[in-house]
Motif scaffolding. Sequence first.
Motif, short mmCIF file in Angstrom:
data_model
loop_
_atom_site.label_atom_id
_atom_site.label_comp_id
_atom_site.label_asym_id
_atom_site.label_seq_id
_atom_site.Cartn_x
_atom_site.Cartn_y
_atom_site.Cartn_z
N ARG A 1 0.83 -1.20 0.00
CA ARG A 1 0.00 0.00 0.00
C ARG A 1 0.87 1.26 0.00
O ARG A 1 0.54 2.25 -0.65
CB ARG A 1 -0.93 0.01 1.20
CG ARG A 1 -2.08 -0.99 1.04
CD ARG A 1 -3.07 -0.91 2.15
NE ARG A 1 -3.77 0.37 2.11
CZ ARG A 1 -4.40 0.87 3.16
NH1 ARG A 1 -4.42 0.24 4.32
NH2 ARG A 1 -5.02 2.04 3.07
N ALA A 2 1.98 1.21 0.70
CA ALA A 2 2.88 2.37 0.74
C ALA A 2 3.49 2.60 -0.65
O ALA A 2 3.60 3.75 -1.10
CB ALA A 2 3.97 2.16 1.78
N ASP A 3 3.88 1.52 -1.31
CA ASP A 3 4.45 1.65 -2.66
C ASP A 3 3.42 2.23 -3.63
O ASP A 3 3.74 3.07 -4.48
CB ASP A 3 4.93 0.29 -3.17
CG ASP A 3 6.15 -0.22 -2.40
OD1 ASP A 3 6.81 0.59 -1.71
OD2 ASP A 3 6.43 -1.43 -2.49
N LYS A 4 2.17 1.79 -3.49
CA LYS A 4 1.09 2.30 -4.34
C LYS A 4 0.89 3.79 -4.09
O LYS A 4 0.76 4.57 -5.04
CB LYS A 4 -0.20 1.53 -4.04
CG LYS A 4 -1.39 1.98 -4.83
CD LYS A 4 -2.61 1.15 -4.46
CE LYS A 4 -3.86 1.71 -5.10
NZ LYS A 4 -5.07 1.01 -4.67
N ALA A 5 0.87 4.18 -2.83
CA ALA A 5 0.70 5.59 -2.49
C ALA A 5 1.88 6.42 -2.98
O ALA A 5 1.70 7.55 -3.45
CB ALA A 5 0.51 5.74 -0.99
N LEU A 6 3.08 5.87 -2.88
CA LEU A 6 4.27 6.57 -3.35
C LEU A 6 4.19 6.79 -4.86
O LEU A 6 4.51 7.87 -5.36
CB LEU A 6 5.53 5.79 -2.99
CG LEU A 6 6.86 6.43 -3.34
CD1 LEU A 6 7.04 7.74 -2.55
CD2 LEU A 6 8.01 5.48 -3.04
N SER A 7 3.74 5.79 -5.59
CA SER A 7 3.60 5.93 -7.04
C SER A 7 2.51 6.93 -7.40
O SER A 7 2.51 7.46 -8.51
CB SER A 7 3.33 4.58 -7.70
OG SER A 7 2.04 4.12 -7.36
N ASN A 8 1.60 7.18 -6.46
CA ASN A 8 0.56 8.18 -6.68
C ASN A 8 0.96 9.56 -6.15
O ASN A 8 0.12 10.44 -6.01
CB ASN A 8 -0.75 7.74 -6.02
CG ASN A 8 -1.38 6.59 -6.75
OD1 ASN A 8 -1.21 6.42 -7.96
ND2 ASN A 8 -2.12 5.75 -6.04
N GLY A 9 2.23 9.71 -5.80
CA GLY A 9 2.75 11.02 -5.43
C GLY A 9 2.66 11.38 -3.97
O GLY A 9 2.88 12.53 -3.60
N LYS A 10 2.37 10.43 -3.11
CA LYS A 10 2.27 10.71 -1.67
C LYS A 10 3.67 10.65 -1.04
O LYS A 10 4.53 9.91 -1.49
CB LYS A 10 1.37 9.69 -0.97
CG LYS A 10 -0.02 9.56 -1.57
CD LYS A 10 -0.83 10.81 -1.31
CE LYS A 10 -2.23 10.62 -1.90
NZ LYS A 10 -3.02 11.80 -1.77
N GLY B 1 -5.72 9.82 1.54
CA GLY B 1 -5.90 9.36 0.17
C GLY B 1 -4.93 8.30 -0.27
O GLY B 1 -4.53 8.28 -1.44
N VAL B 2 -4.54 7.41 0.62
CA VAL B 2 -3.58 6.37 0.28
C VAL B 2 -4.09 5.50 -0.86
O VAL B 2 -3.35 5.12 -1.75
CB VAL B 2 -3.25 5.48 1.51
CG1 VAL B 2 -2.49 4.25 1.12
CG2 VAL B 2 -2.47 6.29 2.51
N ASN B 3 -5.37 5.20 -0.86
CA ASN B 3 -5.92 4.31 -1.88
C ASN B 3 -6.44 5.04 -3.11
O ASN B 3 -6.89 4.40 -4.06
CB ASN B 3 -7.06 3.47 -1.28
CG ASN B 3 -6.53 2.45 -0.31
OD1 ASN B 3 -5.45 1.91 -0.49
ND2 ASN B 3 -7.28 2.19 0.73
N GLN B 4 -6.41 6.36 -3.09
CA GLN B 4 -6.90 7.10 -4.24
C GLN B 4 -5.87 7.09 -5.35
O GLN B 4 -4.67 7.20 -5.12
CB GLN B 4 -7.21 8.54 -3.85
CG GLN B 4 -8.38 8.65 -2.90
CD GLN B 4 -8.64 10.09 -2.51
OE1 GLN B 4 -7.86 10.97 -2.84
NE2 GLN B 4 -9.73 10.31 -1.80
N LYS B 5 -6.36 6.96 -6.54
CA LYS B 5 -5.49 6.99 -7.70
C LYS B 5 -5.36 8.42 -8.20
O LYS B 5 -6.19 9.28 -7.91
CB LYS B 5 -6.06 6.11 -8.81
CG LYS B 5 -6.13 4.64 -8.42
CD LYS B 5 -6.69 3.83 -9.54
CE LYS B 5 -6.75 2.36 -9.12
NZ LYS B 5 -7.34 1.53 -10.16
N THR B 6 -4.33 8.66 -9.00
CA THR B 6 -4.17 9.98 -9.58
C THR B 6 -5.24 10.19 -10.63
O THR B 6 -5.90 9.25 -11.08
CB THR B 6 -2.77 10.13 -10.23
OG1 THR B 6 -2.64 9.13 -11.24
CG2 THR B 6 -1.68 9.99 -9.20
N GLY B 7 -5.43 11.39 -11.09
CA GLY B 7 -6.47 11.72 -12.06
C GLY B 7 -6.38 10.88 -13.32
O GLY B 7 -7.37 10.42 -13.86
#
Length: 154
Positions: free
Chosen positions: A24-33, A135-141
């Motif tokens: 989940r952290a990697d996913k959030a990082l790829s989404n700019g968090k 917004g950890v689970n939110q995707k970018t636009g």
Amino acid sequence: QTRTNHFTRVLDHLELVLQKIQTRADKALSNGKDMTAVNAAIQTAKTVITTARTAVAAQAQKTYTVSDATVDAGVTSTTATPTAGQEKIMQNIRTQFKSVRNQLQKDLFALRDGVIKDARTAVKNALQELTKIPGVNQKTGNDQNSTTDNNSNQ
């Protein structure tokens, strides 16, 4: 052995949870968090789990024995009756086994309340750091649009 196997299974489970947190952290990082605090907590948890595994392995290698000399203590060949000598030996055996059992329990409780608890706390802290990120689970636009497009085409 039963208890150390249990502790190993607990640590395996904690590692699985930590892997999910990492995903989940990697996913959030790829989404700019910003995942700096989360990654630090994950690293800390990995270190604590490794330390706990070492302590569990050390405990699994321990052997608890009763000494022959302590069992025979106070028993001589001049004991009044053979029954009295046997009773003294049995009393000594009971005392020694009780002492060994108490030491084993003390060691297992120290393991449970020490490094195993620390590992659980470290994983919990990593999860808490992850939940602090909005917004950890939110995707970018762009990801949301591509998902919407794919769903409308189906």
